[in-house]
Structure formats: structure tokens, C-alpha cells
Design a protein around this motif. Structure first.
Motif, PDB file in Angstrom:
ATOM      1  N   LEU A 240       0.830  -1.204   0.000  1.00 11.68           N
ATOM      2  CA  LEU A 240       0.000   0.000   0.000  1.00 11.68           C
ATOM      3  C   LEU A 240       0.863   1.252   0.000  1.00 11.68           C
ATOM      4  CD1 LEU A 240      -2.649  -1.123   2.654  1.00 11.68           C
ATOM      5  CD2 LEU A 240      -2.914  -1.104   0.164  1.00 11.68           C
ATOM      6  N   THR A 241       0.447   2.250  -0.748  1.00 14.70           N
ATOM      7  CA  THR A 241       1.177   3.515  -0.807  1.00 14.70           C
ATOM      8  C   THR A 241       0.762   4.419   0.342  1.00 14.70           C
ATOM      9  OG1 THR A 241      -0.487   4.622  -2.170  1.00 14.70           O
ATOM     10  CG2 THR A 241       1.203   3.320  -3.320  1.00 14.70           C
ATOM     11  N   GLU A 242       1.531   5.480   0.542  1.00 18.52           N
ATOM     12  CA  GLU A 242       1.181   6.448   1.575  1.00 18.52           C
ATOM     13  C   GLU A 242      -0.163   7.091   1.272  1.00 18.52           C
ATOM     14  OE1 GLU A 242       3.084  10.412   3.748  1.00 18.52           O
ATOM     15  OE2 GLU A 242       4.318   9.161   2.433  1.00 18.52           O
ATOM     16  N   ALA A 243      -0.435   7.322  -0.022  1.00 21.00           N
ATOM     17  CA  ALA A 243      -1.729   7.886  -0.410  1.00 21.00           C
ATOM     18  C   ALA A 243      -2.869   6.925  -0.073  1.00 21.00           C
ATOM     19  CB  ALA A 243      -1.726   8.204  -1.907  1.00 21.00           C
ATOM     20  N   ASP A 244      -2.625   5.616  -0.299  1.00 25.56           N
ATOM     21  CA  ASP A 244      -3.645   4.631   0.066  1.00 25.56           C
ATOM     22  C   ASP A 244      -3.974   4.726   1.554  1.00 25.56           C
ATOM     23  OD1 ASP A 244      -3.777   3.546  -2.508  1.00 25.56           O
ATOM     24  OD2 ASP A 244      -2.166   2.107  -2.101  1.00 25.56           O
ATOM     25  N   LEU A 245      -2.946   4.805   2.381  1.00 28.35           N
ATOM     26  CA  LEU A 245      -3.136   4.801   3.825  1.00 28.35           C
ATOM     27  C   LEU A 245      -3.771   6.100   4.327  1.00 28.35           C
ATOM     28  CD1 LEU A 245       0.271   3.145   4.791  1.00 28.35           C
ATOM     29  CD2 LEU A 245      -1.984   2.075   4.866  1.00 28.35           C
ATOM     30  N   LYS A 257      -7.172  -3.559  -1.702  1.00 26.09           N
ATOM     31  CA  LYS A 257      -5.995  -3.096  -2.431  1.00 26.09           C
ATOM     32  C   LYS A 257      -4.758  -3.948  -2.117  1.00 26.09           C
ATOM     33  CE  LYS A 257      -7.214   1.759  -3.171  1.00 26.09           C
ATOM     34  NZ  LYS A 257      -6.825   3.178  -2.962  1.00 26.09           N
ATOM     35  N   ALA A 258      -4.682  -4.465  -0.895  1.00 25.80           N
ATOM     36  CA  ALA A 258      -3.507  -5.239  -0.496  1.00 25.80           C
ATOM     37  C   ALA A 258      -3.592  -6.697  -0.924  1.00 25.80           C
ATOM     38  CB  ALA A 258      -3.332  -5.165   1.018  1.00 25.80           C
ATOM     39  N   SER A 259      -4.785  -7.183  -1.199  1.00 25.37           N
ATOM     40  CA  SER A 259      -4.969  -8.615  -1.440  1.00 25.37           C
ATOM     41  C   SER A 259      -4.476  -9.038  -2.817  1.00 25.37           C
ATOM     42  CB  SER A 259      -6.444  -8.983  -1.285  1.00 25.37           C
ATOM     43  OG  SER A 259      -7.219  -8.346  -2.288  1.00 25.37           O
ATOM     44  N   LEU A 260      -4.282 -10.352  -2.928  1.00 28.34           N
ATOM     45  CA  LEU A 260      -3.934 -11.009  -4.189  1.00 28.34           C
ATOM     46  C   LEU A 260      -4.954 -12.118  -4.435  1.00 28.34           C
ATOM     47  CD1 LEU A 260      -0.096 -11.527  -3.675  1.00 28.34           C
ATOM     48  CD2 LEU A 260      -1.111 -10.109  -5.453  1.00 28.34           C
ATOM     49  N   PRO A 261      -5.112 -12.586  -5.672  1.00 33.03           N
ATOM     50  CA  PRO A 261      -5.963 -13.758  -5.900  1.00 33.03           C
ATOM     51  C   PRO A 261      -5.502 -14.931  -5.037  1.00 33.03           C
ATOM     52  CG  PRO A 261      -5.432 -12.714  -7.977  1.00 33.03           C
ATOM     53  CD  PRO A 261      -4.605 -12.020  -6.943  1.00 33.03           C
ATOM     54  N   GLY A 262      -6.399 -15.468  -4.265  1.00 34.34           N
ATOM     55  CA  GLY A 262      -6.054 -16.554  -3.364  1.00 34.34           C
ATOM     56  C   GLY A 262      -5.563 -16.093  -2.007  1.00 34.34           C
ATOM     57  N   TRP A 282      -4.146   5.444   8.138  1.00 28.59           N
ATOM     58  CA  TRP A 282      -4.341   4.045   8.496  1.00 28.59           C
ATOM     59  C   TRP A 282      -2.980   3.350   8.623  1.00 28.59           C
ATOM     60  CZ3 TRP A 282      -9.145   2.127   9.515  1.00 28.59           C
ATOM     61  CH2 TRP A 282     -10.246   2.806   9.010  1.00 28.59           C
ATOM     62  N   GLN A 283      -2.941   2.318   9.453  1.00 21.01           N
ATOM     63  CA  GLN A 283      -1.795   1.407   9.485  1.00 21.01           C
ATOM     64  C   GLN A 283      -2.285   0.039   9.960  1.00 21.01           C
ATOM     65  OE1 GLN A 283       1.097   2.831  12.331  1.00 21.01           O
ATOM     66  NE2 GLN A 283       0.144   1.666  14.011  1.00 21.01           N
ATOM     67  N   PRO A 284      -1.583  -1.038   9.581  1.00 15.75           N
ATOM     68  CA  PRO A 284      -1.988  -2.356  10.079  1.00 15.75           C
ATOM     69  C   PRO A 284      -2.015  -2.367  11.604  1.00 15.75           C
ATOM     70  CG  PRO A 284      -0.388  -2.601   8.322  1.00 15.75           C
ATOM     71  CD  PRO A 284      -0.429  -1.137   8.655  1.00 15.75           C
ATOM     72  N   ALA A 285      -3.060  -2.931  12.179  1.00 20.99           N
ATOM     73  CA  ALA A 285      -3.211  -2.929  13.634  1.00 20.99           C
ATOM     74  C   ALA A 285      -2.044  -3.629  14.329  1.00 20.99           C
ATOM     75  CB  ALA A 285      -4.530  -3.595  14.012  1.00 20.99           C
TER      76      ALA A 285
END
Length: 425
Positions: A240-245, A257-262, A282-285
Motif C-alpha cells: 500500500l502507498t502512503e496515499a492509500d493509507l 488493495k492489499a490482497s492477491l488472488p487466493g 491508516w496502518q496495520p493494527a
């Protein structure tokens, strides 16, 4: 793959518990027929029967059965070993067959074979029945699991017991053998009776009792939550980019946005923090795990109590698409790289180590050969299929040293300090 549905799980539990009772009764009858616990063989035994009896007695002592001064020997551990190996030989063969991974060993072009075809070929291949032939083929694929040189497989179970075991394994529905968590439940159900016996006995827990009473199957959602908020958080912090967060309106948007297929990262949690200027982001908890390696090839994961490999398989299914995406690897290359470099497991129970190896191999062979989102990797649908895999980084940490003290000390190679340390150990 989907977890095993509850009604099927109950059916599997009933079948496995019944199978253990039948298999142990069969093992007792077969071992008594050979007089394995007796001080001396009966006079009518052939030389082949005497040789097998000797091998079984030696194997029993290796497992921990004791021989008294008169020559009579316990067979309780040997009974457990014979029962386990004969039942699981059939069960694992069906796991492979139902996933089109039981391979006829053609040197040029191995081809998937069914259990019915094994039965048809058994006589021509010199096997007693289709199950024995299936195990022989499986042993070529996974020799560390199917140890056909063990004397327990030279022991023939009474026909009435063998037929009951065959019916039990063939009556299980196909869905049992294609669910993602069946292998883990199989061993927990196998140990259930022993666990109850140990708990009720209130005896001091020793090496023999420990595996049964400490087995605890981790539900799939628990595995996903822990991995999503560890490996998944590391991945998200770098993807994730800084703009995403800064600009995301919800956790769901960030997960997508962070996920991949599967790798949906459905349990990955984010929190909003406020900087000194009063802006939120935002940041991962769980944090970004900045101390972890930047390259996935350098990341070492260790499950020190790996059981049947549930966490290892889940980590594999996350790491393979991540390495395909980051490193431009094909599915084949990523599978091998993850098995070789990323995954490590320890377990005090040797049978669990074998189950973990089987689960990882099965997952690797079934892995979908799909392109990564960036277009890299090998295209086309389907599974990778059977092929030799890198050596798996799995080991049993519960084995005792079973050599003479002087032989053990020779590992010191004449070096004084090392020899003293080995002598102390």
C-alpha cells in the motif's frame, strides 16, 4: 479448498475412531500369530516367519517395548505402530488417488491411477492387493512417509480385519479427501481415545503420553487471523502507498488493495492513527514488522509445534502468490522457493511430521497454476501436478538418542571439550 463441513467431520471422526479399534485388534491378532511377545518362536514357524518375528521384536524395542530377562517382550507400542501404519497407508493412498496424484511410476511419463486400477494391476505387479500396490506407488513419491522397508508392512493382517478397514476407508465421501483441513482432523481423531485414556488415568505425563494430550487442532479462521495479521500486515505495509493509507475510507478498501488472488486477507485489521499535525492515517493494527527482511527469499518462518502442518500449508498458500508477484516467478518456481527457503517446522510426534510433509506435498502438487495480477508467472488454469519437490524443512524434535554411549561420544572426533559435552549430554 474449503474446510470440512461439520456433518462430514463427525462422520470422519466416527470412522477414524472405529478404524483404530479394528486396526489395533488386527495388529494384536497378527502379532500373536507370530508369537512376537513370546520368549521363543513356536517350532512350526518357517524360517521366513522366524526372520519376520525377529525384525518385529527389534522394531518393538526401538519403539520402547521392553523385554524381560526371560525373553518375553511387551508389544503394546508395536500394536499401535502396526495399526497406525496399515490404516494410514490406505487412507493416504485414497487422499492421493482422489486428488489425481497417485502416480503409476512410468519412468518417462508418470500417469495418475485410481485405486480400482491398482486392484486390477496388483497380481501382475506382485502385490497382495490394490492397497499394497497403491502404497508402493505412493512410497516412490514420498519415501519419507511410506516406509515400505518397515517390518510392520511385511505383517499380514487377518482377512476379516483387513476387509473392515477397506470398507471404512472406501465408505468415506469424496469431499473428505478434497477438504483443506481433513488431514489435521484425521490425526486428532486417531488420538482421541488415547487422549481420553491418559486424562482419566491421571498418570504423570511422559514422552509416550505427551503427543496425545497436547494435540489441538487449530480452526482455519484462527490460522487465517494470525497469518493475515502477521505476514499479511508485513505485505500490506509494503504494497500500500502512503496515499492509500491516508485516503482510504475503510479497512475493507485497504484489504481489497492489499490482497492477491487466493490471498484475500479478510482478517487483516487496520487502525487509524493521528500524527503531530492532527492528520489521520491508516496502518496495520499489528504493525508493519519493520525488522523483518525486505526480501521474501530471506524470510524464515518456523512453526515449533507444527502438528499436521496446518499453519505451514496456510503460510505456503500466502507466500507462493506473494513471491510470484514480487519476484516474477512462475508457479513452479515460487512453490519450490517457498518450500526450500521459507517454511520450517518442528514437532515432537514423528507421525505429525509425516502428516505435515504429506499435507505440504499434496498442497504443492495441487497448487493452481495461475498468472499473478501483474501478468507475470505461468498462465493457464489447472494444477501443477505431481513432480519431485525440494527437501522439506521438517523435523521431529522428540526422538531420543538410541545408540550406545561410547558410540555417541565418538561424534566428538577426539576433540576434548566436545567429547566431554557429549558425555554430559
Amino acid at each position: 479448498m474449503q474446510p470440512l463441513e461439520k456433518t462430514l467431520r463427525s462422520r470422519l471422526e466416527k470412522t477414524v475412531k472405529e478404524a483404530r479399534d479394528v486396526a489395533e485388534s488386527a495388529a494384536l491378532a497378527a502379532l500373536n500369530q507370530l508369537g512376537v511377545g513370546q520368549a521363543k518362536p513356536d517350532g512350526h514357524f518357517s524360517e521366513e516367519e522366524k526372520a519376520l518375528r525377529r525384525r518385529l521384536r527389534v522394531h518393538g524395542r526401538q519403539l520402547g517395548d521392553r523385554r524381560d530377562p526371560k525373553g518375553e517382550q511387551e508389544i503394546s507400542r508395536l500394536i499401535e505402530e502396526v495399526a497406525y501404519e496399515h490404516w494410514h497407508r490406505m487412507l493416504f493412498a485414497r487422499f492421493l488417488a482422489e486428488n489425481n496424484l497417485l502416480m503409476y511410476p512410468d519412468p518417462d511419463d508418470p500417469v495418475a491411477i485410481t485405486l480400482e486400477e491398482c486392484e486390477d494391476l496388483a497380481a501382475d505387479e506382485g502385490a497382495a492387493n490394490g492397497w499394497e500396490l497403491a502404497a508402493r506407488y505412493a512410497a516412490r513419491m514420498l519415501p519419507q512417509i511410506f516406509r515400505l522397508d518397515s517390518p510392520v508392512f511385511q505383517l499380514t493382517l487377518p482377512p476379516e480385519h483387513q476387509q473392515k478397514l477397506e470398507h471404512l476407508v472406501t465408505d468415506l465421501p469424496l469431499e473428505v479427501f478434497t477438504a483443506s483441513d481433513s488431514l489435521g482432523w484425521v490425526y486428532q481423531f486417531w488420538q482421541a481415545k488415547k487422549k481420553d485414556e491418559v486424562n482419566k488415568s491421571e498418570v504423570k505425563i511422559g514422552a509416550r503420553e505427551l503427543p496425545a494430550v497436547t494435540q489441538l487442532f487449530t480452526e482455519p479462521y484462527m490460522v487465517s487471523f494470525l497469518l493475515d495479521n502477521a505476514l499479511g500486515a508485513w505485505w500490506a505495509a509494503r504494497r500500500l502507498t502512503e496515499a492509500d493509507l491516508k485516503n482510504a475510507s475503510s479497512e475493507e478498501e485497504l484489504r481489497n488493495k492489499a490482497s492477491l488472488p487466493g490471498v484475500p486477507l479478510e482478517y487483516l485489521r487496520f487502525v487509524q492513527i493521528e500524527d503531530d499535525a492532527g492528520d489521520t492515517q491508516w496502518q496495520p493494527a499489528a504493525g508493519a514488522f519493520d525488522a523483518w527482511p525486505e526480501q521474501l527469499g530471506d524470510l524464515k518462518t518456523l512453526d515449533p509445534c507444527c502438528g499436521s502442518g496446518h499453519f505451514l500449508v496456510a503460510a505456503f498458500l500466502m507466500l507462493v502468490p506473494m513471491r510470484m508477484e514480487l519476484e516474477g516467478l512462475s508457479a513452479h518456481e515460487a512453490v519450490d522457493a517457498v518450500l526450500r527457503e521459507n517454511l520450517h517446522g518442528l514437532e515432537i510426534d514423528q507421525r505429525c511430521v509425516e502428516l505435515a510433509a504429506f499435507a505440504l506435498a499434496l498442497t504443492a502438487w495441487k497448487y493452481p497454476n495461475l498468472p499473478s495480477p501483474s501478468g507475470r508467472g505461468v498462465g493457464g488454469e489447472g494444477a501443477i501436478g505431481y513432480r519431485p519437490l525440494p527437501e522439506l524443512n521438517l523435523a521431529c524434535s522428540g526422538l531420543s538418542v538410541s545408540v550406545a554411549k561410547e558410540e555417541w561420544k565418538q561424534l566428538g572426533l577426539g576433540k576434548k571439550n566436545l567429547t566431554i559435552a557429549l558425555d554430559w549430554m
